[in-house]
Design a protein around this motif. Structure first.
Motif, short mmCIF file in Angstrom:
data_model
loop_
_atom_site.label_atom_id
_atom_site.label_comp_id
_atom_site.label_asym_id
_atom_site.label_seq_id
_atom_site.Cartn_x
_atom_site.Cartn_y
_atom_site.Cartn_z
N GLY A 200 12.61 5.90 22.15
CA GLY A 200 12.37 4.84 21.16
C GLY A 200 11.29 5.04 20.47
O GLY A 200 10.36 5.86 20.99
N THR B 195 14.59 0.63 25.56
CA THR B 195 13.65 1.28 24.95
C THR B 195 13.42 0.75 23.48
O THR B 195 14.68 0.34 22.96
CB THR B 195 13.79 2.80 24.71
N GLN B 196 12.13 0.41 23.10
CA GLN B 196 12.06 -0.40 21.74
C GLN B 196 12.14 0.61 20.47
O GLN B 196 11.69 1.84 20.68
CB GLN B 196 10.60 -1.06 21.97
N THR C 66 15.95 -3.04 13.95
CA THR C 66 14.83 -3.21 15.08
C THR C 66 15.39 -3.92 16.13
O THR C 66 15.86 -5.04 15.97
CB THR C 66 13.84 -3.63 14.30
N THR D 214 11.70 0.46 16.46
CA THR D 214 11.25 -0.46 15.19
C THR D 214 11.24 0.27 14.18
O THR D 214 10.78 1.49 13.90
CB THR D 214 9.76 -0.76 15.66
N ARG E 50 21.74 -3.52 22.05
CA ARG E 50 20.47 -3.94 21.28
C ARG E 50 20.52 -5.26 21.52
O ARG E 50 21.32 -6.08 21.19
CB ARG E 50 20.31 -3.21 20.09
N SER F 181 8.75 4.00 16.54
CA SER F 181 8.49 3.12 15.32
C SER F 181 8.77 4.41 14.24
O SER F 181 8.56 5.55 14.34
CB SER F 181 7.22 2.73 15.02
N ARG G 119 15.20 -3.91 20.90
CA ARG G 119 15.33 -3.05 22.15
C ARG G 119 16.66 -2.63 22.56
O ARG G 119 17.58 -3.26 22.61
CB ARG G 119 14.69 -4.00 23.34
N TYR G 120 16.61 -1.30 22.69
CA TYR G 120 18.23 -0.76 23.16
C TYR G 120 18.17 -0.42 24.36
O TYR G 120 17.25 0.11 25.14
CB TYR G 120 18.43 0.72 22.11
#
Length: 130
Positions: free
Chosen positions: A9, A124-125, A94, A127, A41, A11, A96-97
Protein backbone atom coordinates in the motif's frame (compact mmCIF):
# COMPACT_ATOMS: atom_id res chain seq x y z
CA UNK A 1 -3.34 -21.55 11.91
CA UNK A 2 -3.48 -19.39 8.81
CA UNK A 3 -1.90 -15.97 8.97
CA UNK A 4 -2.17 -13.30 6.29
CA UNK A 5 -0.02 -10.22 5.92
CA UNK A 6 -0.63 -7.47 3.38
CA UNK A 7 1.96 -5.15 1.90
CA UNK A 8 2.35 -2.77 -1.02
CA UNK A 9 0.00 0.00 0.00
CA UNK A 10 0.91 3.63 -0.25
CA UNK A 11 -0.02 6.98 -1.71
CA UNK A 12 -0.49 7.52 -5.41
CA UNK A 13 -2.02 10.12 -7.69
CA UNK A 14 -5.22 9.44 -9.57
CA UNK A 15 -4.53 7.36 -12.64
CA UNK A 16 -1.57 5.66 -11.05
CA UNK A 17 -1.00 2.04 -10.11
CA UNK A 18 -0.18 -0.03 -7.07
CA UNK A 19 0.34 -3.73 -6.52
CA UNK A 20 -0.74 -5.21 -3.22
CA UNK A 21 0.63 -8.47 -1.90
CA UNK A 22 -0.74 -10.87 0.68
CA UNK A 23 1.66 -13.43 2.06
CA UNK A 24 0.01 -16.46 3.60
CA UNK A 25 1.62 -18.63 6.24
CA UNK A 26 0.41 -21.63 8.14
CA UNK A 27 -0.87 -23.32 4.99
CA UNK A 28 0.25 -24.11 1.47
CA UNK A 29 -1.53 -23.72 -1.84
CA UNK A 30 -2.09 -27.21 -3.15
CA UNK A 31 -4.57 -29.41 -4.93
CA UNK A 32 -5.25 -31.21 -1.67
CA UNK A 33 -6.43 -28.10 0.17
CA UNK A 34 -7.79 -25.06 -1.60
CA UNK A 35 -9.06 -21.67 -0.49
CA UNK A 36 -11.21 -18.84 -1.61
CA UNK A 37 -9.03 -15.79 -1.13
CA UNK A 38 -10.25 -12.26 -1.44
CA UNK A 39 -9.42 -8.62 -1.19
CA UNK A 40 -11.71 -6.33 0.77
CA UNK A 41 -11.50 -2.64 1.47
CA UNK A 42 -12.90 -0.27 4.02
CA UNK A 43 -12.95 3.50 4.00
CA UNK A 44 -13.62 5.50 7.18
CA UNK A 45 -17.30 5.50 8.02
CA UNK A 46 -18.15 2.88 5.42
CA UNK A 47 -18.77 -0.85 5.46
CA UNK A 48 -16.07 -3.26 4.44
CA UNK A 49 -16.71 -4.35 0.87
CA UNK A 50 -15.46 -7.09 -1.39
CA UNK A 51 -13.10 -6.03 -4.15
CA UNK A 52 -12.01 -9.27 -5.78
CA UNK A 53 -11.61 -12.96 -5.04
CA UNK A 54 -9.86 -15.99 -6.48
CA UNK A 55 -10.27 -19.70 -5.94
CA UNK A 56 -6.80 -21.15 -5.41
CA UNK A 57 -7.84 -24.60 -6.55
CA UNK A 58 -8.87 -23.57 -10.03
CA UNK A 59 -8.06 -19.93 -10.58
CA UNK A 60 -11.60 -18.61 -11.06
CA UNK A 61 -11.74 -14.90 -10.33
CA UNK A 62 -14.45 -12.49 -9.25
CA UNK A 63 -14.57 -8.71 -9.20
CA UNK A 64 -16.73 -5.94 -7.90
CA UNK A 65 -18.27 -3.88 -10.68
CA UNK A 66 -16.50 -0.79 -9.40
CA UNK A 67 -13.05 -2.25 -10.08
CA UNK A 68 -13.62 -4.60 -12.99
CA UNK A 69 -11.29 -3.77 -15.84
CA UNK A 70 -8.93 -1.85 -13.56
CA UNK A 71 -7.91 -4.37 -10.91
CA UNK A 72 -6.53 -7.86 -11.38
CA UNK A 73 -6.32 -10.53 -8.70
CA UNK A 74 -3.76 -13.29 -9.06
CA UNK A 75 -1.81 -15.82 -7.05
CA UNK A 76 1.64 -17.35 -6.91
CA UNK A 77 1.25 -20.79 -5.41
CA UNK A 78 4.99 -21.33 -5.05
CA UNK A 79 5.27 -18.23 -2.88
CA UNK A 80 1.94 -18.64 -1.08
CA UNK A 81 1.18 -15.10 -2.11
CA UNK A 82 -1.93 -13.34 -3.34
CA UNK A 83 -1.71 -10.16 -5.41
CA UNK A 84 -3.97 -7.31 -6.38
CA UNK A 85 -2.77 -5.22 -9.29
CA UNK A 86 -4.57 -1.89 -9.21
CA UNK A 87 -4.43 0.33 -12.27
CA UNK A 88 -6.17 3.58 -13.17
CA UNK A 89 -6.69 4.33 -9.51
CA UNK A 90 -9.38 6.78 -8.49
CA UNK A 91 -9.80 8.81 -5.30
CA UNK A 92 -12.78 6.62 -4.40
CA UNK A 93 -10.40 3.65 -4.23
CA UNK A 94 -8.88 5.19 -1.11
CA UNK A 95 -9.35 2.70 1.71
CA UNK A 96 -7.62 0.20 3.88
CA UNK A 97 -7.29 -3.02 1.92
CA UNK A 98 -7.54 -6.39 3.60
CA UNK A 99 -6.64 -9.87 2.48
CA UNK A 100 -9.00 -12.63 3.58
CA UNK A 101 -9.48 -16.36 3.09
CA UNK A 102 -11.53 -19.39 3.95
CA UNK A 103 -11.15 -23.06 3.16
CA UNK A 104 -13.38 -23.96 0.25
CA UNK A 105 -14.70 -22.74 -3.07
CA UNK A 106 -15.55 -19.23 -4.09
CA UNK A 107 -19.03 -18.83 -5.49
CA UNK A 108 -20.25 -16.23 -7.92
CA UNK A 109 -23.15 -15.28 -5.69
CA UNK A 110 -21.30 -15.02 -2.39
CA UNK A 111 -17.59 -14.40 -2.90
CA UNK A 112 -18.06 -10.87 -1.57
CA UNK A 113 -19.74 -11.97 1.65
CA UNK A 114 -17.20 -11.05 4.31
CA UNK A 115 -18.97 -13.28 6.80
CA UNK A 116 -17.67 -16.34 4.96
CA UNK A 117 -14.02 -15.44 5.36
CA UNK A 118 -12.42 -16.91 8.44
CA UNK A 119 -8.89 -15.53 8.12
CA UNK A 120 -8.01 -11.86 7.82
CA UNK A 121 -4.89 -9.77 7.55
CA UNK A 122 -4.36 -6.48 9.33
CA UNK A 123 -4.71 -4.43 6.17
CA UNK A 124 -2.63 -1.99 4.18
CA UNK A 125 -3.57 1.60 3.45
CA UNK A 126 -4.11 2.85 -0.08
CA UNK A 127 -4.54 6.57 -0.61
CA UNK A 128 -5.31 8.03 -4.03
CA UNK A 129 -5.06 11.77 -4.40
CA UNK A 130 -6.75 13.88 -7.05
Amino acid sequence: QVQLQESGGGSVQAGGSLRLSCEASGYTYSYTYSYCMGWFRQAPGKEREGVAAIYTGGGSTYYADSVKGRFTISQDNAKNTLYLQMNSLKPEDTARYYCAAYGGHCYSGSWYDKGLFRYWGQGTQVTVSS
